[in-house]
Design a protein around this motif. Structure first.
Motif, PDB file in Angstrom:
ATOM      1  N   THR A  12       0.812  -1.092  -0.067  1.00 28.45           N
ATOM      2  CA  THR A  12       0.007  -0.013   0.065  1.00 28.45           C
ATOM      3  C   THR A  12       0.842   1.040  -0.093  1.00 28.45           C
ATOM      4  O   THR A  12       2.306   1.039   0.460  1.00 28.45           O
ATOM      5  CB  THR A  12      -1.081  -0.121   1.257  1.00 28.45           C
ATOM      6  OG1 THR A  12       0.006   0.080   2.372  1.00 28.45           O
ATOM      7  CG2 THR A  12      -1.791  -1.232   1.202  1.00 28.45           C
ATOM      8  N   PRO A  13       0.322   2.434  -0.434  1.00 30.64           N
ATOM      9  CA  PRO A  13       1.103   3.748  -0.662  1.00 30.64           C
ATOM     10  C   PRO A  13       1.953   3.720   0.988  1.00 30.64           C
ATOM     11  O   PRO A  13       2.819   4.306   0.890  1.00 30.64           O
ATOM     12  CB  PRO A  13       0.267   4.558  -0.961  1.00 30.64           C
ATOM     13  CG  PRO A  13      -0.733   3.725  -1.840  1.00 30.64           C
ATOM     14  CD  PRO A  13      -0.771   2.563  -1.136  1.00 30.64           C
ATOM     15  N   GLU A  14       1.133   3.716   1.965  1.00 31.13           N
ATOM     16  CA  GLU A  14       1.675   4.398   3.259  1.00 31.13           C
ATOM     17  C   GLU A  14       2.684   3.225   3.472  1.00 31.13           C
ATOM     18  O   GLU A  14       3.677   3.694   4.265  1.00 31.13           O
ATOM     19  CB  GLU A  14       0.346   4.458   4.415  1.00 31.13           C
ATOM     20  CG  GLU A  14      -0.344   3.103   4.449  1.00 31.13           C
ATOM     21  CD  GLU A  14      -1.326   3.370   5.452  1.00 31.13           C
ATOM     22  OE1 GLU A  14      -1.520   4.597   6.096  1.00 31.13           O
ATOM     23  OE2 GLU A  14      -2.163   2.454   5.434  1.00 31.13           O
ATOM     24  N   VAL A  15       2.634   1.981   3.445  1.00 34.21           N
ATOM     25  CA  VAL A  15       3.642   1.022   3.857  1.00 34.21           C
ATOM     26  C   VAL A  15       4.596   1.061   2.948  1.00 34.21           C
ATOM     27  O   VAL A  15       6.033   1.241   3.537  1.00 34.21           O
ATOM     28  CB  VAL A  15       2.753  -0.242   3.714  1.00 34.21           C
ATOM     29  CG1 VAL A  15       4.167  -1.506   3.726  1.00 34.21           C
ATOM     30  CG2 VAL A  15       1.906  -0.534   4.716  1.00 34.21           C
ATOM     31  N   GLU A  16       4.629   1.446   1.682  1.00 32.14           N
ATOM     32  CA  GLU A  16       5.831   1.674   0.579  1.00 32.14           C
ATOM     33  C   GLU A  16       6.463   2.975   1.422  1.00 32.14           C
ATOM     34  O   GLU A  16       7.800   2.934   1.231  1.00 32.14           O
ATOM     35  CB  GLU A  16       5.211   2.078  -0.597  1.00 32.14           C
ATOM     36  CG  GLU A  16       6.352   1.838  -1.740  1.00 32.14           C
ATOM     37  CD  GLU A  16       6.007   1.808  -3.219  1.00 32.14           C
ATOM     38  OE1 GLU A  16       6.602   1.347  -4.211  1.00 32.14           O
ATOM     39  OE2 GLU A  16       4.779   2.221  -3.242  1.00 32.14           O
ATOM     40  N   GLN A  17       5.976   3.899   1.800  1.00 33.70           N
ATOM     41  CA  GLN A  17       6.492   5.245   2.242  1.00 33.70           C
ATOM     42  C   GLN A  17       7.305   4.927   3.409  1.00 33.70           C
ATOM     43  O   GLN A  17       8.288   5.314   3.939  1.00 33.70           O
ATOM     44  CB  GLN A  17       5.558   6.095   2.495  1.00 33.70           C
ATOM     45  CG  GLN A  17       6.153   7.547   3.059  1.00 33.70           C
ATOM     46  CD  GLN A  17       5.000   8.611   3.262  1.00 33.70           C
ATOM     47  OE1 GLN A  17       3.803   8.498   3.001  1.00 33.70           O
ATOM     48  NE2 GLN A  17       5.461   9.789   3.786  1.00 33.70           N
ATOM     49  N   HIS A  18       6.870   3.901   4.400  1.00 33.13           N
ATOM     50  CA  HIS A  18       7.590   3.740   5.636  1.00 33.13           C
ATOM     51  C   HIS A  18       8.462   2.549   5.806  1.00 33.13           C
ATOM     52  O   HIS A  18       8.916   2.534   6.932  1.00 33.13           O
ATOM     53  CB  HIS A  18       6.475   3.925   6.781  1.00 33.13           C
ATOM     54  CG  HIS A  18       5.850   5.134   6.908  1.00 33.13           C
ATOM     55  ND1 HIS A  18       6.470   6.502   7.333  1.00 33.13           N
ATOM     56  CD2 HIS A  18       4.835   5.706   6.471  1.00 33.13           C
ATOM     57  CE1 HIS A  18       5.589   7.412   7.471  1.00 33.13           C
ATOM     58  NE2 HIS A  18       4.399   7.131   6.925  1.00 33.13           N
TER      59      HIS A  18
END
Length: 204
Positions: A12-18
């Protein structure tokens, strides 16, 4: 309308970011994290018991299956659980539509002490969390609760050890949380892999 992402195929975008890994793993393992914001959308019994079924298929020493799952899913049941959550955790967990207390039997069927009961219950929790992620459902394990009160209110025999209350539900809006919790509402990282792996030194 938000884009639905298959948690096995893509981060997911938020997981990919962190979250970043040093080695390749299936996205499912990174997509599982522990939010605190829950919506009031109910979980179907089919999905709930699918999650618990997966937990029940965890490995255990001698196949003893020492885990027990005490489930609260209606208003009266949830109110009992809310009584033994500490105030900090209750402030967000009371919005979750399902709470599950994970316990394990410290005594095997033959009367011997089960030294692996807690380890096995932890494996069951891992299975539970992964199956929930597959279904698009979030989980958060809570250690901050009054165990003595839980024993009393739920009439749990002393041979069972209480481990964690699991909040289960669909993600809610981050804005529903207190400001301090909003800052923490994101996937966290992990320490470097080399900090937790130790190879046995070769004999010289």
């Amino acid at each position: 309308m938000s884009l639905i992402i298959n948690p096995v195929e893509k981060l997911t975008p938020e997981v990919e970011q962190h979250r970043k890994t040093a080695y390749s793993v299936n996205p499912l393992f990174l997509n599982r994290w522990s939010p605190r914001a829950y919506s009031n959308e109910k979980i179907s019994d089919d999905d709930l018991y699918s999650i618990l079924e997966a937990a029940h298929w965890a490995p255990s020493a001698y196949n003893d299956q020492p885990w027990r799952f005490i489930v609260a899913k209606n208003e009266q049941q949830l109110e009992i659980f809310h009584e033994f959550l500490n105030p900090y955790n209750r402030s967000w967990a009371e919005k979750a539509p399902v709470l599950v207390l994970i316990a394990s039997n410290k005594v095997r069927d033959n009367g011997e002490t089960n030294g692996a009961h807690a380890f096995d219950a932890g494996a069951a929790w891992g299975h539970l969390a992964i199956q929930a992620t597959l279904l698009g459902i979030s989980t958060h394990a809570i250690g901050g609760f009054d165990k003595e009160k839980a024993y009393s209110l739920l009439n749990i025999p002393s041979e069972f050890e209480l481990h964690a209350v699991i909040a289960i539900g669909y993600r809610g809006e981050k804005g529903s949380l207190d400001p301090a919790l909003q800052q923490r509402e994101q996937p966290n990282d992990r320490r470097a892999l080399e900090e937790v792996i130790f190879e046995v030194p070769e004999n010289k």
